[in-house]
Motif scaffolding. Structure first.
Motif, PDB file in Angstrom:
ATOM      1  N   GLU A  19     -23.018 -47.114  40.091  1.00  0.00           N
ATOM      2  CA  GLU A  19     -21.839 -47.828  39.608  1.00  0.00           C
ATOM      3  C   GLU A  19     -21.704 -49.217  40.230  1.00  0.00           C
ATOM      4  OE1 GLU A  19     -19.840 -46.901  37.070  1.00  0.00           O
ATOM      5  OE2 GLU A  19     -21.286 -45.291  36.832  1.00  0.00           O
ATOM      6  N   ALA A  20     -22.238 -49.406  41.431  1.00  0.00           N
ATOM      7  CA  ALA A  20     -22.199 -50.733  42.057  1.00  0.00           C
ATOM      8  C   ALA A  20     -23.020 -51.726  41.225  1.00  0.00           C
ATOM      9  CB  ALA A  20     -22.717 -50.673  43.494  1.00  0.00           C
ATOM     10  N   LEU A  21     -24.188 -51.323  40.786  1.00  0.00           N
ATOM     11  CA  LEU A  21     -25.028 -52.179  39.956  1.00  0.00           C
ATOM     12  C   LEU A  21     -24.367 -52.431  38.600  1.00  0.00           C
ATOM     13  CD1 LEU A  21     -27.618 -53.740  39.431  1.00  0.00           C
ATOM     14  CD2 LEU A  21     -28.732 -51.570  38.819  1.00  0.00           C
ATOM     15  N   THR A  22     -23.800 -51.400  38.010  1.00  0.00           N
ATOM     16  CA  THR A  22     -23.093 -51.555  36.732  1.00  0.00           C
ATOM     17  C   THR A  22     -21.946 -52.543  36.872  1.00  0.00           C
ATOM     18  OG1 THR A  22     -23.678 -49.305  36.068  1.00  0.00           O
ATOM     19  CG2 THR A  22     -21.811 -50.314  34.926  1.00  0.00           C
ATOM     20  N   ALA A  23     -21.170 -52.432  37.940  1.00  0.00           N
ATOM     21  CA  ALA A  23     -20.037 -53.339  38.160  1.00  0.00           C
ATOM     22  C   ALA A  23     -20.521 -54.784  38.297  1.00  0.00           C
ATOM     23  CB  ALA A  23     -19.251 -52.917  39.394  1.00  0.00           C
ATOM     24  N   ALA A  24     -21.589 -55.015  39.044  1.00  0.00           N
ATOM     25  CA  ALA A  24     -22.120 -56.376  39.212  1.00  0.00           C
ATOM     26  C   ALA A  24     -22.555 -56.958  37.870  1.00  0.00           C
ATOM     27  CB  ALA A  24     -23.287 -56.372  40.196  1.00  0.00           C
ATOM     28  N   ARG A  25     -23.168 -56.137  37.051  1.00  0.00           N
ATOM     29  CA  ARG A  25     -23.665 -56.610  35.754  1.00  0.00           C
ATOM     30  C   ARG A  25     -22.546 -56.845  34.749  1.00  0.00           C
ATOM     31  NH1 ARG A  25     -28.864 -52.526  35.254  1.00  0.00           N
ATOM     32  NH2 ARG A  25     -30.302 -53.842  36.467  1.00  0.00           N
TER      33      ARG A  25
END
Length: 175
Positions: A19-25
């Protein structure tokens, strides 16, 4: 959406996952409170974001320090963020840093501990470290506009999306 990170501590990549990567994207704005450690980590985070506002931290290389300021002010979604890696003086020092910049939120890092503290002057927000928690829960923060547009609803998540803490922030600056 605004995504907030700190303390990546990587030699070669962003260390974002789940979810951290999804949020950044998916975020319109990404704020990072320093300690990428390497220029490769900074560039890797930048490659995942549409718009990144970052400061350098105490563990950042000379190359990262040359590219990023020690502190900055970011305005997004009607909220003014004062961003630093750390400030002497604890909560009082952070609140004074925010007050001197007319900030609604002071974003900081360094401790790797996800933290939300409401002060008279500003909300103090440390998203924690999603990649190197150092005995704390790994974390990052997400803020989204409430449907009526009068506030931002914030949450600190761990990388798999579990909510560690929720908070709300009234919008007080003009858009």
């Amino acid at each position: 959406m605004i995504a907030i990170f700190s303390d990546t501590h990587s030699g070669d990549g962003h260390q974002l996952e789940g979810e951290a990567l999804t949020a950044a994207r998916e975020a319109d704005t990404v704020i990072h409170a320093g300690d990428f450690t390497s220029e490769a980590a900074l560039e890797a985070v930048q490659s995942e974001c549409d718009l990144l506002y970052a400061v350098h931290g105490n563990a950042d290389s000379a190359a990262v320090r040359e590219r990023l300021p020690t502190a900055r002010v970011v305005e997004a979604d009607g909220v003014r963020f004062a961003v630093t890696h750390r400030r002497d003086g604890g909560e009082t020092g952070l609140a004074m840093f925010g007050r001197s910049r007319d900030a609604d939120v002071v974003v900081f890092g360094h401790s790797h501990r996800p933290t939300v503290v409401e002060t008279e002057d500003a909300l103090l927000l440390n998203p924690g470290s999603h990649a190197d928690p150092r005995g704390n829960r790994p974390g990052f923060a997400v803020l989204e506009e409430r449907a009526d547009g009068t506030a931002l609803e914030g949450e600190i998540h761990d990388p798999n999306g579990t909510v560690l803490e929720s908070f709300e922030l009234e919008v007080r600056h003009e858009r």
